[in-house]
Every structure is written in structure tokens, then in C-alpha cells.
Design an enzyme around this catalytic site. Structure first.
Site, PDB file in Angstrom:
ATOM      1  N   CYS A 120       0.842  -1.202   0.000  1.00  0.00           N
ATOM      2  CA  CYS A 120       0.000   0.000   0.000  1.00  0.00           C
ATOM      3  C   CYS A 120       0.877   1.252   0.000  1.00  0.00           C
ATOM      4  CB  CYS A 120      -0.930  -0.042   1.212  1.00  0.00           C
ATOM      5  SG  CYS A 120      -2.182   1.242   1.229  1.00  0.00           S
ATOM      6  N   CYS A 121       1.899   1.278   0.867  1.00  0.00           N
ATOM      7  CA  CYS A 121       2.799   2.443   0.920  1.00  0.00           C
ATOM      8  C   CYS A 121       3.578   2.587  -0.386  1.00  0.00           C
ATOM      9  CB  CYS A 121       3.785   2.315   2.081  1.00  0.00           C
ATOM     10  SG  CYS A 121       3.110   2.752   3.688  1.00  0.00           S
ATOM     11  N   CYS A 208      -1.340   8.609   7.095  1.00  0.00           N
ATOM     12  CA  CYS A 208      -2.691   8.258   6.661  1.00  0.00           C
ATOM     13  C   CYS A 208      -3.539   7.864   7.873  1.00  0.00           C
ATOM     14  CB  CYS A 208      -2.633   7.076   5.708  1.00  0.00           C
ATOM     15  SG  CYS A 208      -1.679   7.374   4.231  1.00  0.00           S
ATOM     16  N   CYS A 211      -3.503   4.274   9.490  1.00  0.00           N
ATOM     17  CA  CYS A 211      -2.226   3.761  10.014  1.00  0.00           C
ATOM     18  C   CYS A 211      -1.589   4.695  11.029  1.00  0.00           C
ATOM     19  CB  CYS A 211      -1.250   3.539   8.864  1.00  0.00           C
ATOM     20  SG  CYS A 211      -1.868   2.400   7.625  1.00  0.00           S
ATOM     21  N   CYS A 234       7.476   4.176   5.992  1.00  0.00           N
ATOM     22  CA  CYS A 234       6.582   3.871   4.874  1.00  0.00           C
ATOM     23  C   CYS A 234       7.350   3.451   3.634  1.00  0.00           C
ATOM     24  CB  CYS A 234       5.705   5.075   4.547  1.00  0.00           C
ATOM     25  SG  CYS A 234       6.650   6.509   4.035  1.00  0.00           S
TER      26      CYS A 234
HETATM   27 FE1  SF4 Z   1      -1.462   2.726   2.889  1.00  0.00          FE
HETATM   28 FE2  SF4 Z   1      -1.174   3.062   5.535  1.00  0.00          FE
HETATM   29 FE3  SF4 Z   1       0.898   3.371   3.869  1.00  0.00          FE
HETATM   30 FE4  SF4 Z   1      -1.102   5.145   3.899  1.00  0.00          FE
HETATM   31  S1  SF4 Z   1       0.381   4.700   5.566  1.00  0.00           S
HETATM   32  S2  SF4 Z   1      -0.123   4.343   2.100  1.00  0.00           S
HETATM   33  S3  SF4 Z   1      -2.860   3.794   4.245  1.00  0.00           S
HETATM   34  S4  SF4 Z   1      -0.228   1.471   4.324  1.00  0.00           S
END
Ligand code: SF4
Length: 244
Positions: A120-121, A208, A211, A234
Site C-alpha cells: 500500500c505504501c 494516513c 495507520c 513507509c
Molecule cells: Fe497505505 Fe497506511 Fe501506507 Fe497510507 S500509511 S499508504 S494507508 S499502508
């Protein structure tokens, strides 16, 4: 653009050692004089990022400023961006991921941050940043040595290989590496700089919303990120690998 500097690790290391005795303004002025607008400040509006922008604006250095809008930021963070643009009289560029959050849910997984936060990151932060860095020679950030064990050894200047095929390096500039959290927040309050109201509700490092959690007293600044995962970066500050 001083090609020699971005291809010469020894020169960078020597300058980094000199900059241990320089002010943040002196370091930013040097970066602007060396690179012009191919140096830019990247920020997620944590305290040190605000202090960095304030130093640049106060010194009259028109360094571009950008942020990464993952589509999953707190409303308070998005409002802060607008407040900062008004306060500093600048435009802050928002880098966005290729897929919206909805498209990511359709193509990969719903709530990917719960099953694979690294992916996701990568999709929502690292890839948009890589695109931006491919256009820059110097990337100015608000990392501080005190923030976490992983950041304790950062240098004020760090040279990284960015694209081996194109023989392109990127110089990372950490003008506030030596600053403590107290110094950062004294500065912000003294100058009345707008900051994220979540900071007054116990958040120490704000990313975010899925998280980011409130930090318990005594934990380091990044302890509230990715609770339940063995992860406290991240990837935007680690994808470059070891400095050269
Ligand atoms: Fe995804 Fe969490 Fe990374 Fe944001 S901080 S990009 S929601 S995993």
C-alpha cells in the site's frame, strides 16, 4: 547544475561534516544556490517540515514545496495544507498515486493497508515520490536524528544512487537533522506557524488515517504508525538503499 557534487560522494561527505556547524538557513541557501528549482522541499507537514518551509520562505528562497496526497490523509491534514499555502504565500504541489483508493480496492484489495501495508505504501507514497524525484537533483526533508533509532545516524547531506541506467543520483538534504522535538515546537509556537491540530490530541507523527494512532508518553515519535505491524517507515526514506 553541479554534476560533480551529485557524483562525488567524498565531496558530499566533506560538506555534510561542515554543515554540522551551519544553520538551517545556511544549508537551505546553499541548496538553492547549487540546484535552483531542481531542489525541492518534500513534506507531510510534521513539525520539522513546517520549520524547514518557514526558514526557506523567511530567507526569500523560492524552493518548490511538495507533499504526497495518498487519498487517505486526515481532513485536518488537508485543511492544514490550505492554511499553510495562505500563511506562507506559496503553492504546495500534491503528488497523487496512479490509482484512487477505490481503484486500488478493485484492482488489488480492499483496505490493502490491513493486509499488506508495504505494498500500500509503495503504491500510494513511494511510486508518486519516485516520479517526482526523477525530475530533481536535491530532495530537502525534515528528518531528525532524535525521531527514531532508524534515523539516529542520518547526515545533513546524503547522496544516493537513484537510477543506475541513467547514472542519476539524488542528494538528500536534512537541514534539521540535529534539531530536537522541543526546538522544533518552540520555533513553531514562537513564530505562530499553523500546525496540525491532531498534534494537540496526542498524535506525534501524522500520516494516513488508517495507520496513525496516538502515541503513549515515553514512546518515540513514530511509535503511533502501523500499530500491529513490524514497520515504522513507509518506504519513502528507505527505498533508496544505502547512501553512496
Ligand atoms: Fe497505505 Fe497506511 Fe501506507 Fe497510507 S500509511 S499508504 S494507508 S499502508
Amino acid at each position: 547544475m553541479p554534476a560533480l557534487l551529485t557524483s562525488n560522494p567524498k565531496e558530499v561527505a566533506a560538506l555534510a561534516a561542515e554543515f554540522e556547524f551551519a544553520s538551517a538557513t545556511e544549508i537551505l541557501r546553499w541548496a538553492f544556490e547549487q540546484f535552483g528549482s531542481s531542489a525541492a522541499i518534500g513534506t507531510s507537514f510534521q513539525g520539522a517540515g513546517l520549520v524547514t518551509i518557514h526558514h526557506a520562505v523567511t530567507a526569500g528562497l523560492p524552493l518548490p514545496v511538495f507533499t504526497i496526497d495518498t487519498g487517505l490523509l486526515f481532513p485536518e491534514t488537508l485543511e492544514l495544507k490550505t492554511r499553510l499555502e495562505d500563511y506562507f504565500g506559496i503553492l504546495i504541489e500534491s503528488l497523487v498515486p496512479e490509482r484512487t483508493v477505490g481503484q486500488q480496492a478493485q484492482d488489488i484489495a480492499a483496505e490493502l493497508w490491513l493486509s499488506n501495508p508495504d505494498l500500500c505504501c509503495t503504491l500510494r507514497k513511494v511510486e508518486p515520490l519516485q516520479k517526482k524525484l526523477s525530475q530533481l537533483d536535491a530532495w530537502i526533508v525534515g528528518l531528525r536524528r532524535e525521531q527514531s533509532a532508524g534515523r539516529a545516524r542520518i547526515q545533513i547531506l546524503e547522496l544516493y544512487e537513484f537510477d543506475k541506467l541513467r547514472e542519476k543520483n539524488i542528494l538528500k538534504v536534512n537541514p534539521l537533522a540535529q534539531w530536537s522535538r522541543e526546538q522544533v515546537w518552540d520555533y513553531i509556537r514562537r513564530h505562530g506557524i499553523p500546525y496540525n491540530p491532531l498534534m494537540d490530541r496526542g498524535f506525534r507523527s501524522i500520516g494516513c488515517f488508517p495507520c496513525t494512532r496516538v502515541v503513549i508518553s515515553g514512546q518515540d515519535d513514530r511509535a503511533g504508525r502501523w500499530t500491529g505491524f513490524d514497520k515504522n517507515e513507509c518506504g519513502i526514506h528507505t527505498f533508496l538503499g544505502d547512501k553512496i
